[in-house]
Design an enzyme around this catalytic site. Structure first.
Site, PDB file in Angstrom:
ATOM      1  N   ARG A 265     113.381  19.647 -55.942  1.00 29.06           N
ATOM      2  CA  ARG A 265     114.206  18.461 -55.671  1.00 29.06           C
ATOM      3  C   ARG A 265     114.756  18.480 -54.245  1.00 29.06           C
ATOM      4  O   ARG A 265     114.879  17.440 -53.612  1.00 29.06           O
ATOM      5  CB  ARG A 265     115.337  18.365 -56.695  1.00 29.06           C
ATOM      6  CG  ARG A 265     114.859  17.676 -57.970  1.00 29.06           C
ATOM      7  CD  ARG A 265     115.975  17.470 -58.946  1.00 29.06           C
ATOM      8  NE  ARG A 265     116.322  18.716 -59.588  1.00 29.06           N
ATOM      9  CZ  ARG A 265     117.533  19.055 -60.015  1.00 29.06           C
ATOM     10  NH1 ARG A 265     118.534  18.230 -59.860  1.00 29.06           N
ATOM     11  NH2 ARG A 265     117.758  20.202 -60.587  1.00 29.06           N
TER      12      ARG A 265
ATOM     13  N   ARG B 174     125.846  23.959 -62.602  1.00 26.31           N
ATOM     14  CA  ARG B 174     125.924  22.735 -63.406  1.00 26.31           C
ATOM     15  C   ARG B 174     125.150  22.866 -64.722  1.00 26.31           C
ATOM     16  O   ARG B 174     125.568  22.374 -65.757  1.00 26.31           O
ATOM     17  CB  ARG B 174     125.369  21.578 -62.564  1.00 26.31           C
ATOM     18  CG  ARG B 174     125.599  20.224 -63.113  1.00 26.31           C
ATOM     19  CD  ARG B 174     125.287  19.179 -62.060  1.00 26.31           C
ATOM     20  NE  ARG B 174     123.866  19.114 -61.746  1.00 26.31           N
ATOM     21  CZ  ARG B 174     123.322  18.206 -60.947  1.00 26.31           C
ATOM     22  NH1 ARG B 174     124.087  17.322 -60.356  1.00 26.31           N
ATOM     23  NH2 ARG B 174     122.039  18.188 -60.720  1.00 26.31           N
TER      24      ARG B 174
ATOM     25  N   ARG C  83     122.204  21.616 -65.909  1.00 21.24           N
ATOM     26  CA  ARG C  83     121.471  20.538 -66.564  1.00 21.24           C
ATOM     27  C   ARG C  83     120.053  21.044 -66.851  1.00 21.24           C
ATOM     28  O   ARG C  83     119.622  22.032 -66.261  1.00 21.24           O
ATOM     29  CB  ARG C  83     121.417  19.360 -65.582  1.00 21.24           C
ATOM     30  CG  ARG C  83     121.506  18.005 -66.200  1.00 21.24           C
ATOM     31  CD  ARG C  83     121.783  16.979 -65.128  1.00 21.24           C
ATOM     32  NE  ARG C  83     120.668  16.845 -64.196  1.00 21.24           N
ATOM     33  CZ  ARG C  83     120.734  16.155 -63.060  1.00 21.24           C
ATOM     34  NH1 ARG C  83     121.854  15.556 -62.721  1.00 21.24           N
ATOM     35  NH2 ARG C  83     119.693  16.060 -62.265  1.00 21.24           N
TER      36      ARG C  83
ATOM     37  N   LYS D  80     127.801  13.219 -55.507  1.00 23.00           N
ATOM     38  CA  LYS D  80     127.734  11.747 -55.556  1.00 23.00           C
ATOM     39  C   LYS D  80     128.167  11.229 -56.922  1.00 23.00           C
ATOM     40  O   LYS D  80     128.943  10.288 -57.023  1.00 23.00           O
ATOM     41  CB  LYS D  80     126.297  11.244 -55.287  1.00 23.00           C
ATOM     42  CG  LYS D  80     125.664  11.739 -54.018  1.00 23.00           C
ATOM     43  CD  LYS D  80     124.279  11.132 -53.799  1.00 23.00           C
ATOM     44  CE  LYS D  80     123.238  11.508 -54.835  1.00 23.00           C
ATOM     45  NZ  LYS D  80     122.854  12.934 -54.846  1.00 23.00           N
TER      46      LYS D  80
ATOM     47  N   ARG E 123     116.006   6.253 -53.104  1.00 19.00           N
ATOM     48  CA  ARG E 123     115.716   7.635 -52.740  1.00 19.00           C
ATOM     49  C   ARG E 123     114.577   7.711 -51.724  1.00 19.00           C
ATOM     50  O   ARG E 123     114.256   8.798 -51.259  1.00 19.00           O
ATOM     51  CB  ARG E 123     115.272   8.370 -54.002  1.00 19.00           C
ATOM     52  CG  ARG E 123     116.199   9.510 -54.431  1.00 19.00           C
ATOM     53  CD  ARG E 123     115.637  10.056 -55.718  1.00 19.00           C
ATOM     54  NE  ARG E 123     116.170  11.312 -56.140  1.00 19.00           N
ATOM     55  CZ  ARG E 123     117.211  11.454 -56.952  1.00 19.00           C
ATOM     56  NH1 ARG E 123     117.897  10.413 -57.344  1.00 19.00           N
ATOM     57  NH2 ARG E 123     117.569  12.655 -57.338  1.00 19.00           N
TER      58      ARG E 123
HETATM   59  P1  AMP Z   1     119.527  12.796 -60.278  1.00 20.33           P
HETATM   60  O1  AMP Z   1     120.341  12.758 -61.527  1.00 20.33           O
HETATM   61  O2  AMP Z   1     119.855  11.686 -59.328  1.00 20.33           O
HETATM   62  O3  AMP Z   1     119.526  14.149 -59.622  1.00 20.33           O
HETATM   63  O4  AMP Z   1     118.004  12.516 -60.729  1.00 20.33           O
HETATM   64  C1  AMP Z   1     117.337  13.393 -61.618  1.00 20.33           C
HETATM   65  C2  AMP Z   1     115.844  13.106 -61.567  1.00 20.33           C
HETATM   66  O5  AMP Z   1     115.587  11.756 -61.964  1.00 20.33           O
HETATM   67  C3  AMP Z   1     115.197  13.250 -60.205  1.00 20.33           C
HETATM   68  O6  AMP Z   1     114.847  14.600 -59.910  1.00 20.33           O
HETATM   69  C4  AMP Z   1     113.971  12.358 -60.363  1.00 20.33           C
HETATM   70  O7  AMP Z   1     112.968  12.992 -61.135  1.00 20.33           O
HETATM   71  C5  AMP Z   1     114.509  11.213 -61.195  1.00 20.33           C
HETATM   72  N1  AMP Z   1     115.069  10.114 -60.366  1.00 20.33           N
HETATM   73  C6  AMP Z   1     116.379   9.712 -60.290  1.00 20.33           C
HETATM   74  N2  AMP Z   1     116.525   8.693 -59.438  1.00 20.33           N
HETATM   75  C7  AMP Z   1     115.286   8.423 -58.953  1.00 20.33           C
HETATM   76  C8  AMP Z   1     114.776   7.472 -58.015  1.00 20.33           C
HETATM   77  N3  AMP Z   1     115.585   6.608 -57.381  1.00 20.33           N
HETATM   78  N4  AMP Z   1     113.450   7.492 -57.770  1.00 20.33           N
HETATM   79  C9  AMP Z   1     112.625   8.349 -58.396  1.00 20.33           C
HETATM   80  N5  AMP Z   1     113.036   9.280 -59.263  1.00 20.33           N
HETATM   81  C10 AMP Z   1     114.358   9.319 -59.556  1.00 20.33           C
END
Ligand code: AMP
Length: 196
Positions: free
Chosen positions: A149, A136, A138, A13, A97
């Site tokens: 996740r 990746r 991270r 994404k 989410r």
């Molecule tokens: P991402 O980069 O989208 O994979 O997000 C990394 C982490 O940020 C996730 O595992 C959550 O801990 C937090 N996070 C990102 N977006 C959200 C969201 N919309 N709601 C809650 N936590 C989020």
């Protein structure tokens, strides 16, 4: 046009949102990037503490692969979607989410007088996801956090597919393909949107 990119962690994404944002005037808004920036003061790669109040509250959740509480996310998105670069649209990556965040977004868009988005769902096989996430590298891409996740995605985010499908605003894209192939599929789908 406002867009929501929906799909599991590792679906591509962020990569696709970045490519699309570079081609036009609409910003790529990644909640994960905003949170990582709030936590470290950078894109999340530098372990330098220059934390903001949001970062301090969010860090433990992000590190564990848990969702950050809705009130923090909604306040953050309200602020971000109120900025002037969102007038022509946006690409949301990582938000909403949960169904409750999607309802929160509906309310926010009516308050801000912005149109409803088109939702693009990237579907990817589980083995491809884990491989991509491990590559990746991270900070939160360790095995425990990845597993968590993916569990959180299954339990909390998958219901959104149905939520948006019922509204007839969902497009599905095969995210198992190469980056260039996914970009092509996305262009075609957005040019000729047919609801899945
Ligand atoms: P991402 O980069 O989208 O994979 O997000 C990394 C982490 O940020 C996730 O595992 C959550 O801990 C937090 N996070 C990102 N977006 C959200 C969201 N919309 N709601 C809650 N936590 C989020």
């Amino acid at each position: 046009m406002p867009l929501i990119f929906l799909g599991p962690p590792g679906a591509g994404k962020g990569t696709q949102a970045e490519i699309l944002a570079q081609q036009g005037p609409i910003p790529h808004i990644s909640t994960g990037d905003i949170l990582r920036k709030a936590i470290t003061g950078s894109g999340g790669l530098r372990p330098i503490a220059s934390e903001t109040p949001l970062g301090i509250q969010a860090q433990a959740y992000v590190d564990a692969g848990e969702l950050v509480p809705d009130h923090l996310i909604m306040a953050m998105m309200r602020e971000r979607l109120s900025q002037s670069d969102t007038k022509l649209g946006w690409i949301l990556d990582g938000f909403p989410r949960t169904v409750s965040q999607a309802r929160g977004l509906d309310q926010l868009l009516s308050i801000l007088n912005q149109p409803h988005p088109q939702v693009v769902y990237f579907y990817v096989d589980a083995n491809v996801l884990v491989k991509r996430l491990l590559e990746r590298g991270r900070k939160d891409d360790n095995e425990d956090s990845i597993r968590r996740r993916l569990e959180v995605y299954e339990a909390q985010t998958i219901p959104l597919i149905d939520f948006y499908q019922k509204r007839k605003c969902l497009l599905s894209i095969n995210g198992n393909q190469s980056v260039a192939e996914v970009t092509n599929s996305l262009h075609l789908a957005l040019q000729f949107p047919v609801s899945a």
